[in-house]
Design an enzyme around this catalytic site. Structure first.
Site, short mmCIF file in Angstrom:
data_model
loop_
_atom_site.label_atom_id
_atom_site.label_comp_id
_atom_site.label_asym_id
_atom_site.label_seq_id
_atom_site.Cartn_x
_atom_site.Cartn_y
_atom_site.Cartn_z
CB CYS A 56 -0.96 -0.19 1.09
SG CYS A 56 -1.88 1.50 1.45
CB CYS A 61 -3.19 2.80 -1.26
SG CYS A 61 -3.49 0.98 -0.48
CE LYS A 64 -5.18 4.28 -5.74
NZ LYS A 64 -5.55 2.68 -5.78
CE LYS A 65 -7.79 9.65 -3.44
NZ LYS A 65 -8.05 9.93 -2.18
N GLY A 197 -8.77 -5.45 -14.17
CA GLY A 197 -8.78 -5.34 -12.79
C GLY A 197 -8.77 -3.90 -12.19
CE1 TYR A 198 -10.42 -1.47 -6.06
CE2 TYR A 198 -10.34 -3.68 -6.24
CZ TYR A 198 -10.91 -2.38 -5.60
OH TYR A 198 -11.63 -2.49 -4.22
CD GLU A 202 -7.36 2.02 -8.45
OE1 GLU A 202 -8.17 2.14 -7.60
OE2 GLU A 202 -6.23 1.60 -8.21
CG HIS A 467 -28.28 22.09 -2.04
ND1 HIS A 467 -28.37 21.38 -3.10
CD2 HIS A 467 -28.58 23.40 -2.42
CE1 HIS A 467 -28.87 21.91 -4.20
NE2 HIS A 467 -28.91 23.16 -3.92
CD GLU A 472 -27.84 18.23 -2.75
OE1 GLU A 472 -28.92 18.41 -2.05
OE2 GLU A 472 -27.34 18.98 -3.51
P1 FAD Z 1 1.61 -6.21 1.99
O1 FAD Z 1 1.19 -4.86 2.34
O2 FAD Z 1 1.69 -6.48 0.42
O3 FAD Z 1 2.97 -6.40 2.77
C1 FAD Z 1 3.59 -7.56 2.86
C2 FAD Z 1 5.14 -7.36 3.19
O4 FAD Z 1 5.93 -8.83 3.43
C3 FAD Z 1 5.78 -6.78 2.21
O5 FAD Z 1 6.62 -5.78 2.67
C4 FAD Z 1 6.72 -7.88 1.58
O6 FAD Z 1 7.75 -7.51 1.06
C5 FAD Z 1 6.92 -8.67 2.97
N1 FAD Z 1 7.21 -10.17 2.63
C6 FAD Z 1 6.94 -10.92 1.70
N2 FAD Z 1 7.73 -12.19 1.72
C7 FAD Z 1 8.37 -12.08 2.88
C8 FAD Z 1 9.25 -13.09 3.48
N3 FAD Z 1 9.17 -14.17 3.10
N4 FAD Z 1 9.98 -12.39 4.76
C9 FAD Z 1 9.71 -11.11 4.94
N5 FAD Z 1 9.02 -10.39 4.49
C10 FAD Z 1 8.16 -10.82 3.59
N6 FAD Z 1 -6.02 -1.02 -1.21
C11 FAD Z 1 -6.89 -0.22 -0.75
O7 FAD Z 1 -7.47 -0.44 0.19
N7 FAD Z 1 -7.03 0.83 -1.53
C12 FAD Z 1 -6.44 1.29 -2.51
O8 FAD Z 1 -6.40 2.21 -2.99
C13 FAD Z 1 -5.47 0.12 -3.19
N8 FAD Z 1 -4.72 0.57 -4.11
C14 FAD Z 1 -3.78 -0.38 -4.57
C15 FAD Z 1 -3.16 -0.28 -5.83
C16 FAD Z 1 -2.19 -0.93 -6.41
C17 FAD Z 1 -1.42 -0.79 -7.42
C18 FAD Z 1 -2.22 -2.18 -5.57
C19 FAD Z 1 -1.06 -3.21 -6.09
C20 FAD Z 1 -2.74 -2.71 -4.41
C21 FAD Z 1 -3.51 -1.72 -3.95
N9 FAD Z 1 -4.44 -1.88 -2.84
C22 FAD Z 1 -5.45 -0.80 -2.41
C23 FAD Z 1 -4.24 -3.22 -2.22
C24 FAD Z 1 -3.46 -2.84 -0.94
O9 FAD Z 1 -2.15 -2.36 -1.03
C25 FAD Z 1 -3.05 -4.50 -0.30
O10 FAD Z 1 -4.45 -4.92 0.16
C26 FAD Z 1 -2.51 -4.46 1.13
O11 FAD Z 1 -1.45 -3.77 1.02
C27 FAD Z 1 -2.39 -5.65 1.81
O12 FAD Z 1 -1.56 -5.65 2.96
P2 FAD Z 1 -0.79 -7.07 3.37
O13 FAD Z 1 -0.26 -6.71 4.86
O14 FAD Z 1 -1.72 -7.99 3.36
O15 FAD Z 1 0.38 -7.26 2.56
P1 NDP Z 2 -7.67 -8.66 -10.42
O1 NDP Z 2 -7.64 -9.99 -9.85
O2 NDP Z 2 -8.87 -7.86 -9.83
O3 NDP Z 2 -7.80 -8.66 -11.70
C1 NDP Z 2 -7.08 -9.37 -12.81
C2 NDP Z 2 -7.01 -8.91 -14.37
O4 NDP Z 2 -6.44 -9.37 -15.10
C3 NDP Z 2 -8.63 -9.23 -14.71
O5 NDP Z 2 -9.28 -8.44 -15.42
C4 NDP Z 2 -8.18 -10.39 -15.68
O6 NDP Z 2 -9.08 -10.70 -16.67
C5 NDP Z 2 -6.94 -10.11 -16.15
N1 NDP Z 2 -6.02 -11.17 -16.59
C6 NDP Z 2 -5.66 -12.28 -15.75
N2 NDP Z 2 -4.86 -13.28 -16.61
C7 NDP Z 2 -4.72 -12.65 -17.72
C8 NDP Z 2 -3.78 -12.92 -18.95
N3 NDP Z 2 -3.16 -14.01 -19.01
N4 NDP Z 2 -4.11 -12.06 -19.97
C9 NDP Z 2 -4.82 -10.89 -20.01
N5 NDP Z 2 -5.41 -10.63 -18.75
C10 NDP Z 2 -5.72 -11.55 -17.79
O7 NDP Z 2 -6.28 -7.90 -10.09
P2 NDP Z 2 -5.63 -6.52 -9.83
O8 NDP Z 2 -4.14 -6.83 -9.60
O9 NDP Z 2 -6.25 -5.53 -10.57
O10 NDP Z 2 -5.91 -6.06 -8.31
C11 NDP Z 2 -5.58 -7.17 -7.31
C12 NDP Z 2 -6.45 -6.74 -5.96
O11 NDP Z 2 -5.81 -5.58 -5.41
C13 NDP Z 2 -7.67 -6.31 -6.10
O12 NDP Z 2 -8.69 -7.68 -6.06
C14 NDP Z 2 -8.04 -5.23 -5.21
O13 NDP Z 2 -8.80 -5.72 -3.87
C15 NDP Z 2 -6.64 -4.81 -4.85
N6 NDP Z 2 -6.66 -3.41 -5.15
C16 NDP Z 2 -7.38 -2.60 -4.71
C17 NDP Z 2 -7.58 -1.14 -5.07
C18 NDP Z 2 -8.49 -0.20 -4.50
O14 NDP Z 2 -8.89 -0.52 -3.40
N7 NDP Z 2 -8.68 1.11 -5.29
C19 NDP Z 2 -6.69 -0.55 -6.26
C20 NDP Z 2 -6.02 -1.78 -6.80
C21 NDP Z 2 -6.09 -3.10 -6.32
P3 NDP Z 2 -10.38 -11.79 -16.76
O15 NDP Z 2 -11.48 -11.22 -16.04
O16 NDP Z 2 -10.43 -11.97 -17.93
O17 NDP Z 2 -9.80 -13.10 -15.86
#
Ligand code: FAD
Ligand code: NDP
Length: 492
Positions: A56, A61, A64-65, A197-198, A202, A467, A472
């Site tokens: 995040c 997050c 991205k934001k 996906g998301y 985004e 408003h 609203e």
């Molecule tokens: P993480 O935050 O991924 O933390 C896991 C940590 O463990 C990492 O630092 C990793 O390096 C470490 N680690 C892994 N393996 C090991 C190991 N073997 N030993 C030691 N350390 C290790 N969520 C939202 O709510 N709002 C959003 O707007 C949003 N935007 C997103 C945008 C993008 C591009 C992505 C990819 C995700 C987004 N998410 C968003 C999802 C959010 O980032 C994740 O759901 C959240 O970070 C998950 O938290 P976590 O604690 O499960 O894991």
């Molecule tokens: P998702 O699992 O949501 O989406 C994966 C996408 O990739 C789908 O559209 C899928 O298509 C496509 N895909 C998978 N495999 C292939 C392939 N081989 N070729 C072409 N297309 C493929 O993953 P994201 O990475 O977008 O997000 C992961 C999670 O992170 C989300 O579930 C969300 O909870 C979290 N997140 C939250 C955000 C927020 O809160 N604003 C922002 C970003 C992430 P198909 O439908 O055809 O399978």
């Protein structure tokens, strides 16, 4: 070596210093326990690396934001001249400046997390963790130095990493993922985003918004897990603001041309034809792989799902081994969101070391997709409500509305839409709310409380609006889909 490494004892060892892990560790320390966190970032295949805080903070997050905000500002600069600001057009955008500012903010958050752990006396190890046995974990530092820790309770919170396609030639060599995009020093240029996906939408949204030529390649449907009417409106708005969409297409090859650009070949699955174009950047956004492979889970007895590779957990967040828990993205069946990982982590620590026995509730989790027109939702999609309750028992109230800000700026509001999915029987319990428009996250958060408290349509209609706002419009939803009346809001 293993023999000379000191053996330490903790009440709680957390593997993974991301959203869930840090929250759990800090809460346990607050409750007076001895806590250690192991966190290690394996560089992306492109060599991108970052600090403490997890996905995040570093590659999710937060950056991205901020980049979404950069894109929104571009739109506001265009609006500004309608409001009397004499801004010379066009206004150029510098990726370099944006990226540096965003990266500096992220680095300050990395530092903040380290200080917080120190303040709460949580021991932090920058090591990669793997199990030795069910109570012992080995950590290996960047320089190869080993640390062996043992603990009564272990929490796995290792999150996930972007998936790379395995069958596509050139995908790994030439493509990047969301782990890299936020850390690029130079503009990615003309970009192909693969996925729908998301993350894909985004990223494509902010790239388009800062003025880059951006294409999204979708193999099936956008935002599969969301309400499909809303998801269509999201992509319709993006398309009308310059994002190119290739639907029903899958890439087959990425080649590097002598000039350094990338030539992508894809198959149009409806026509069966091949097509090709040249890009500066290819971004894979095709989902995420849970980080379970490197943990040596066999040594611990912790079981994973054979399909998803995620860790199997019960409602207590316990794995198949009673004193080992898993939270956040790495746990099977959990939403991949930061606030759910944080709340799960805190509640787990309270159950383990405090007087509480409260479980994490994953119903009615609100979320927002930060596409150029933001989409906020909480509760059930229309499809899911109908599937659970039957068409006859579901009433949907909806409206196409025009944000006041859009009027003077002469913006098109065709996709500004709200729907509330309710049970049909009075008092018409609200099952889901879907909001497409400016500040969707800010709008949705408050209504999420209402829905969590069991709000009915009748109660929403008795709520006084503020408003003039977009929020609203939610408390003024009078037209049901079933009535067939025109849901366009007119007047004040
Ligand atoms: P993480 O935050 O991924 O933390 C896991 C940590 O463990 C990492 O630092 C990793 O390096 C470490 N680690 C892994 N393996 C090991 C190991 N073997 N030993 C030691 N350390 C290790 N969520 C939202 O709510 N709002 C959003 O707007 C949003 N935007 C997103 C945008 C993008 C591009 C992505 C990819 C995700 C987004 N998410 C968003 C999802 C959010 O980032 C994740 O759901 C959240 O970070 C998950 O938290 P976590 O604690 O499960 O894991
Ligand atoms: P998702 O699992 O949501 O989406 C994966 C996408 O990739 C789908 O559209 C899928 O298509 C496509 N895909 C998978 N495999 C292939 C392939 N081989 N070729 C072409 N297309 C493929 O993953 P994201 O990475 O977008 O997000 C992961 C999670 O992170 C989300 O579930 C969300 O909870 C979290 N997140 C939250 C955000 C927020 O809160 N604003 C922002 C970003 C992430 P198909 O439908 O055809 O399978």
């Amino acid at each position: 070596s293993e023999d000379s490494a000191p053996l330490l004892d903790y009440d709680l060892l957390v593997i993974g210093g991301g959203s869930g892990g840090l929250a759990c560790a800090k809460e346990a320390a607050q409750l007076g326990r001895r806590v250690a966190v192991m966190d290690y970032v394996e560089p992306s295949p492109r060599g991108t690396r970052w600090g403490l805080g997890g996905t995040c903070v570093n590659v999710g997050c937060i950056p991205k934001k901020l980049m979404h905000q950069a894109a929104l500002l571009g739109g506001m600069i265009r609006d500004a001249r309608h409001y009397g600001w004499e801004v010379a057009q066009p206004v150029p955008h510098s990726w370099r400046k944006m990226a540096e500012a965003v990266q500096n903010h992220v680095k300050s958050l990395n530092w903040g997390h380290r200080v917080q752990l120190q303040d709460r006396k949580v021991k932090y190890f920058n090591v990669k963790a793997s199990f030795v046995n069910e109570h012992t974990v080995r950590g290996v530092a960047k320089d190869g130095k080993e640390t062996l820790l043992s603990a009564d309770n272990i929490v796995i919170a290792t999150g996930g990493r972007p998936r790379y396609p395995t069958q596509i030639e050139g995908a790994l060599e030439y493509g990047i993922t969301s782990d890299d995009i936020f850390w690029l020093k130079e503009s990615p240029g003309k970009t192909l985003v693969v996925g729908a996906g998301y993350v894909a939408l985004e990223c494509a949204g902010f790239l388009t918004g800062i003025g880059l030529d951006t294409t999204v390649m979708i193999r099936s449907v956008p935002l599969r897990s969301f309400d499909q009417q809303m998801s269509s409106l999201v992509t319709e708005y993006m398309a009308s603001h310059g994002t190119r969409f290739l639907r029903g297409c899958t890439p087959s090859q990425v080649r590097r041309l002598p000039a350094g650009r990338l030539q992508v070949t894809w198959e149009d699955r409806t026509s069966g034809k091949e097509d090709t174009d040249t890009f500066d950047t290819v971004l894979w956004a095709i989902g995420r792989v849970p980080e379970t492979g490197s943990l040596n889970l066999e040594k611990s007895g912790v079981k994973t799902s054979p399909d998803s590779q995620k860790i199997l957990v019960d409602s207590w967040d316990a794995t198949s081994v009673p004193h080992i828990y898993a939270i956040g993205d790495v746990a099977e069946g959990r939403p991949e969101l930061t606030p759910t990982a944080i709340m799960a982590g805190r509640l787990l620590a309270q159950r383990l070391f405090g007087p509480s026995s409260a479980l994490m509730d994953y119903d009615n989790v609100p979320t927002t997709v930060f596409t150029p027109l933001e989409y906020g939702c909480v509760g059930l999609s229309e499809e899911e409500a109908v599937a659970r309750h039957g068409q006859e028992h579901v009433e949907v109230y909806h409206a196409y509305y025009k944000p006041l800000e859009f009027t003077v700026a002469e913006r098109d509001a065709s996709q500004c839409y709200i729907k509330m999915v309710c049970l049909r029987e009075p008092p018409q319990l609200v099952l889901g709310l879907h909001f497409l428009g400016p500040n969707a996250g800010e709008v949705t958060q408050g209504f999420a409380l209402g829905i969590r408290c069991g709000a009915s349509y009748a109660q929403v209609m008795r709520t006084v609006g503020i408003h003039p706002t977009c929020s609203e419009e939610v408390v003024r939803l009078r037209i049901s889909k079933r009535s067939g009346l025109d849901p366009t809001v007119t007047g004040c």
